[in-house]
Write an enzyme that holds these catalytic residues in place. Structure first.
Site, PDB file in Angstrom:
ATOM      1  N   ASN A 138       0.881  -1.171   0.000  1.00  0.00           N
ATOM      2  CA  ASN A 138       0.000   0.000   0.000  1.00  0.00           C
ATOM      3  C   ASN A 138       0.915   1.216   0.000  1.00  0.00           C
ATOM      4  O   ASN A 138       1.475   1.575   1.030  1.00  0.00           O
ATOM      5  CB  ASN A 138      -0.891  -0.010   1.253  1.00  0.00           C
ATOM      6  CG  ASN A 138      -1.696   1.272   1.394  1.00  0.00           C
ATOM      7  OD1 ASN A 138      -1.907   1.983   0.420  1.00  0.00           O
ATOM      8  ND2 ASN A 138      -2.134   1.567   2.612  1.00  0.00           N
ATOM      9  N   GLU A 149      -6.366   5.025   7.748  1.00  0.00           N
ATOM     10  CA  GLU A 149      -6.092   6.436   7.421  1.00  0.00           C
ATOM     11  C   GLU A 149      -7.299   7.077   6.748  1.00  0.00           C
ATOM     12  O   GLU A 149      -7.566   8.269   6.950  1.00  0.00           O
ATOM     13  CB  GLU A 149      -4.830   6.534   6.545  1.00  0.00           C
ATOM     14  CG  GLU A 149      -3.574   6.245   7.358  1.00  0.00           C
ATOM     15  CD  GLU A 149      -2.407   5.695   6.560  1.00  0.00           C
ATOM     16  OE1 GLU A 149      -2.417   5.761   5.314  1.00  0.00           O
ATOM     17  OE2 GLU A 149      -1.467   5.169   7.198  1.00  0.00           O
ATOM     18  N   GLU A 160      -5.542  -4.839  10.615  1.00  0.00           N
ATOM     19  CA  GLU A 160      -4.531  -3.798  10.764  1.00  0.00           C
ATOM     20  C   GLU A 160      -4.747  -3.038  12.068  1.00  0.00           C
ATOM     21  O   GLU A 160      -5.518  -2.061  12.103  1.00  0.00           O
ATOM     22  CB  GLU A 160      -4.630  -2.822   9.592  1.00  0.00           C
ATOM     23  CG  GLU A 160      -4.320  -3.448   8.255  1.00  0.00           C
ATOM     24  CD  GLU A 160      -3.574  -2.476   7.361  1.00  0.00           C
ATOM     25  OE1 GLU A 160      -2.477  -2.821   6.905  1.00  0.00           O
ATOM     26  OE2 GLU A 160      -4.062  -1.358   7.151  1.00  0.00           O
ATOM     27  N   SER A 191       3.332  -2.329  10.223  1.00  0.00           N
ATOM     28  CA  SER A 191       4.787  -2.376  10.370  1.00  0.00           C
ATOM     29  C   SER A 191       5.375  -3.748  10.070  1.00  0.00           C
ATOM     30  O   SER A 191       6.364  -4.146  10.682  1.00  0.00           O
ATOM     31  CB  SER A 191       5.200  -1.878  11.757  1.00  0.00           C
ATOM     32  OG  SER A 191       4.801  -0.525  11.929  1.00  0.00           O
TER      33      SER A 191
HETATM   34  C1  PEP Z   1      -0.655   0.098   5.884  1.00  0.00           C
HETATM   35  O1  PEP Z   1      -0.606   1.229   5.446  1.00  0.00           O
HETATM   36  O2  PEP Z   1      -1.611  -0.624   5.608  1.00  0.00           O
HETATM   37  C2  PEP Z   1       0.444  -0.360   6.729  1.00  0.00           C
HETATM   38  C3  PEP Z   1       0.336  -1.529   7.299  1.00  0.00           C
HETATM   39  O3  PEP Z   1       1.504   0.498   6.859  1.00  0.00           O
HETATM   40  P1  PEP Z   1       2.924   0.146   7.554  1.00  0.00           P
HETATM   41  O4  PEP Z   1       3.352  -1.184   6.982  1.00  0.00           O
HETATM   42  O5  PEP Z   1       3.823   1.257   7.161  1.00  0.00           O
HETATM   43  O6  PEP Z   1       2.676   0.045   9.013  1.00  0.00           O
END
Ligand code: PEP
Length: 253
Positions: free
Chosen positions: A13, A100, A170, A216
């Site tokens: 993403n 987000e 998430e 992450s």
């Molecule tokens: C995301 O944007 O879905 C995400 C998991 O970001 P990150 O891997 O940077 O935490």
């Protein structure tokens, strides 16, 4: 529940990063690095990058996704993009309900449901994001939160359409923060989501539905997270912007 019944999907993403020319160069570099992947490789890119990304990914095993879709078919929605437009541009996947979008763009469980149904109506593979905030985890309502989000997102989705649904667990506190859920935490909540799907559609559908972890995930922690029985892939932000790191994650998928 046995992982062999479902597809492992590693999806990047990109968020609001990468110009169209950078997208094209990135995909051309990445393609040979992930050509022998055992899992499905997806890059969800900003809308303006879609033509360049689709073009660069032609003839490769990289599938292109969008980061959002509007719920109406067409009309006076300045700045929005419909499912038809995405399909016509060569998009196969779309993310809906990313935290987000929920946090900064007033996305609600109801609009996530509407977007999900709009995407499915055009046969887009739809990655529905759910996850608790830190406060909700500390209040001990993670299970209730993700269950509610999952149930509302899937309202009106048929059993047949579930073939095009991926749920991404998430935890909001783990996105872009460098704080990862432990592999056991990820496995537990992905399992809870699978249980919700079983309650709605039965065991066979639950067994066949891909449930990703996102938050992450990186080249160092991917192997452990992806080894868990209920974790069928990842939705990856930061690490999907680096070809080497993303490739390591794909190789663990
Ligand atoms: C995301 O944007 O879905 C995400 C998991 O970001 P990150 O891997 O940077 O935490």
């Amino acid at each position: 529940m046995d992982k062999q019944f479902r597809k492992t999907v590693i999806a990047g993403n990109w968020k609001m990063n990468m110009t169209p020319s950078a997208a094209s160069a990135f995909i051309k570099t990445l393609a040979p690095m992930v050509a022998d992947a055992d899992c499905e490789v997806v890059l969800c890119v900003p809308a303006i990058d879609i033509p360049a990304a689709v073009d660069a990914a032609k003839g490769t095993n990289i599938h292109i996704g969008a980061e959002n879709v509007h719920f109406e078919e067409k009309g006076a929605y300045t700045g929005e993009i419909s499912a038809d437009m995405l399909v016509d541009a060569g998009v196969e996947y779309v993310i809906v309900g990313h935290s987000e979008r929920r946090q900064y763009f007033a996305e609600t469980d109801e609009t996530v449901n509407k977007r999900t149904k709009a995407a499915l109506s055009r046969n887009l593979k739809t990655i529905v994001c759910v996850g608790e905030t830190l406060t909700q985890r500390e209040q001990g309502i993670t299970e209730e939160t993700v269950s509610l989000q999952t149930k509302i997102a899937l309202g009106g989705v048929t059993e047949e359409q579930m073939k095009n649904i991926i749920i991404a667990y998430e935890p909001v506190w783990a996105i872009g923060t460098g704080k990862t859920a432990t592999a056991d935490q990820a496995d537990e909540v992905c399992g809870i989501i699978r249980g919700v799907i079983a309650g709605l559609y039965g065991e066979a559908v639950a067994k066949a539905t891909t449930v990703q972890y996102g938050g992450s995930m990186n080249a160092k922690n991917a192997a452990e997270l992806l080894s868990k029985v209920n974790v069928d892939g990842g939705l990856i932000g930061g690490a999907s912007l680096k070809t080497e790191d993303f490739t390591v994650i794909v190789k663990n998928g």
